[in-house]
Design an enzyme around this catalytic site. Structure first.
Site, PDB file in Angstrom:
ATOM      1  N   ARG A   1       0.824  -1.215   0.000  1.00 31.39           N
ATOM      2  CA  ARG A   1       0.000   0.000   0.000  1.00 31.39           C
ATOM      3  C   ARG A   1       0.857   1.263   0.000  1.00 31.39           C
ATOM      4  O   ARG A   1       0.377   2.334  -0.300  1.00 31.39           O
ATOM      5  CB  ARG A   1      -0.944  -0.003   1.217  1.00 31.39           C
TER       6      ARG A   1
ATOM      7  N   ARG B   1      -9.684   8.916   2.986  1.00 32.60           N
ATOM      8  CA  ARG B   1      -8.936   8.642   4.210  1.00 32.60           C
ATOM      9  C   ARG B   1      -8.074   9.857   4.522  1.00 32.60           C
ATOM     10  O   ARG B   1      -7.377  10.356   3.632  1.00 32.60           O
ATOM     11  CB  ARG B   1      -8.048   7.407   4.022  1.00 32.60           C
TER      12      ARG B   1
ATOM     13  N   LYS C   1     -14.679   6.411  -0.864  1.00 25.90           N
ATOM     14  CA  LYS C   1     -14.109   6.509   0.483  1.00 25.90           C
ATOM     15  C   LYS C   1     -12.987   7.543   0.476  1.00 25.90           C
ATOM     16  O   LYS C   1     -12.247   7.639  -0.498  1.00 25.90           O
ATOM     17  CB  LYS C   1     -13.539   5.131   0.863  1.00 25.90           C
TER      18      LYS C   1
ATOM     19  N   GLY D   1     -11.854  -0.414   9.674  1.00 25.99           N
ATOM     20  CA  GLY D   1     -12.495   0.904   9.544  1.00 25.99           C
ATOM     21  C   GLY D   1     -13.255   1.066   8.225  1.00 25.99           C
ATOM     22  O   GLY D   1     -14.405   1.522   8.226  1.00 25.99           O
TER      23      GLY D   1
HETATM   24  C1  R5P Z   1      -6.952   0.405   1.035  1.00 31.52           C
HETATM   25  O1  R5P Z   1      -7.131   1.095   0.038  1.00 31.52           O
HETATM   26  C2  R5P Z   1      -7.206  -1.071   1.066  1.00 31.52           C
HETATM   27  O2  R5P Z   1      -7.740  -1.536  -0.142  1.00 31.52           O
HETATM   28  C3  R5P Z   1      -8.132  -1.426   2.214  1.00 31.52           C
HETATM   29  O3  R5P Z   1      -9.407  -0.836   1.972  1.00 31.52           O
HETATM   30  C4  R5P Z   1      -7.615  -0.921   3.543  1.00 31.52           C
HETATM   31  O4  R5P Z   1      -6.265  -1.254   3.680  1.00 31.52           O
HETATM   32  C5  R5P Z   1      -8.398  -1.471   4.701  1.00 31.52           C
HETATM   33  O5  R5P Z   1      -7.883  -0.937   5.884  1.00 31.52           O
HETATM   34  P1  R5P Z   1      -8.810  -0.764   7.152  1.00 31.52           P
HETATM   35  O6  R5P Z   1      -9.432  -2.105   7.425  1.00 31.52           O
HETATM   36  O7  R5P Z   1      -7.868  -0.337   8.246  1.00 31.52           O
HETATM   37  O8  R5P Z   1      -9.819   0.281   6.846  1.00 31.52           O
END
Ligand code: R5P
Length: 293
Positions: free
Chosen positions: A95, A193, A191, A225
């Site tokens: 990531r 972040r 979404k 989350g």
């Molecule tokens: C991020 O873009 C990934 O695809 C996942 O959505 C993310 O890593 C999930 O992380 P969390 O469970 O902490 O929200």
């Protein structure tokens, strides 16, 4: 280099053994221990000279320990004259594939460089976060996908007027592939972040899911989350049963309890990472990859 063997990294002994069995090749002996100060020590006991060695080591938490063990073993196998094919079902740092904030390290590029420096000649992983990340590897690198296995799992359920939803736009291709395999509708949420706090929010305020079953599809569930925010929105929009499917169930801390509390009926993941929800076995994906070489 006709002969193939599998070397089990300390993080992936079960998967390595299933892969060796599926490929009908020898599983070489590897020992691993961790000292009280946290240092890892690995010992290669099997014979690897002039052999193709599939080194299986997933890099789930403790991430850096498992990464170091992978590097140490790859180095030793190369020194012994084996050709290292690294099978890293969950590739940590995938990531961190961009400089999102000025001055940030593109950690995936460093991982790619380290793997090369210890003699890795090929990498295969499962559902890398973004396929663009494979571009950092200066040797053959490939990502195979568990989406068909996850779709098959949900096909066996009797879902009511189901729809597949990605918690973010980055997962659009993934959810589309999943939905196509199941022959159902799909959509992706917007979404966002916060890059400083990590806090997740979803832009949509309602969705056309009243009375329908929903499968949320993502590559990774870490803190939960993203899935929780999506599930809250789905509940408000009248969804019937909500399921969560992912390839890599990191499930950090109390993530599983939080997912249940957010109204998610069932969480399903694969065994790229051992967890209470790792019900889908990816050894067949790795077998198919190496058999097709
Ligand atoms: C991020 O873009 C990934 O695809 C996942 O959505 C993310 O890593 C999930 O992380 P969390 O469970 O902490 O929200």
């Amino acid at each position: 280099l006709a002969e193939w063997v599998v070397a089990p990294g300390p993080a992936s002994r079960e998967l390595a053994s299933a892969l060796a069995k599926a490929l009908k090749v020898e599983l070489v002996d590897v020992e691993g221990r961790v000292f009280p100060d946290g240092e890892s020590k690995v010992r290669l006991r099997g014979e690897v000279r002039d052999r193709n060695v599939i080194l299986v080591q997933s890099t789930y938490p403790p991430v850096d320990r498992h990464l170091v063990q992978l590097l140490f073993l790859a180095h030793r196998i190369s020194e012994e004259g084996g050709m290292v094919h690294a099978a890293v079902p969950y590739l940590a740092y995938a990531r961190q594939d961009k400089e999102f904030l000025k001055g940030e390290v593109v950690s995936l590029a460093v991982v790619a460089h380290l793997l090369r420096s210890v003699g890795v000649k090929r990498l295969v992983t499962v559902d890398i976060h973004s396929v663009e990340g494979l571009g950092y590897f200066s040797f053959p690198a490939f990502s195979t996908s568990a989406t068909p296995l996850l779709a098959r799992h949900f096909e066996e359920r009797r879902l009511k007027d189901p729809v597949a939803i990605s918690p973010d736009l980055g997962g659009s291709n993934r959810v589309e592939a999943f939905a196509r395999l199941m022959g159902i509708e799909h959509l992706a949420l917007s979404k966002t972040r916060d890059r400083f706090t990590g806090e997740v929010s979803v832009r949509e305020t309602s969705l056309p899911v009243d009375g329908r079953d929903v499968v949320l599809v993502d590559d990774i569930i870490s803190t939960g989350g993203s899935m929780c925010r999506a599930a809250e929105l789905l509940k408000r929009s009248g969804a019937r049963n909500i399921y969560a499917a992912c390839t890599h169930p990191l499930l950090v801390g109390d993530a599983l309890e939080r997912l249940k509390a957010a109204g998610i009926r069932e969480v399903v993941g694969t065994n790229t990472i051992p967890s209470p929800v790792s019900r889908i076995d990816v050894s067949s994906l790795l077998r198919d990859y190496f058999e097709s070489m």
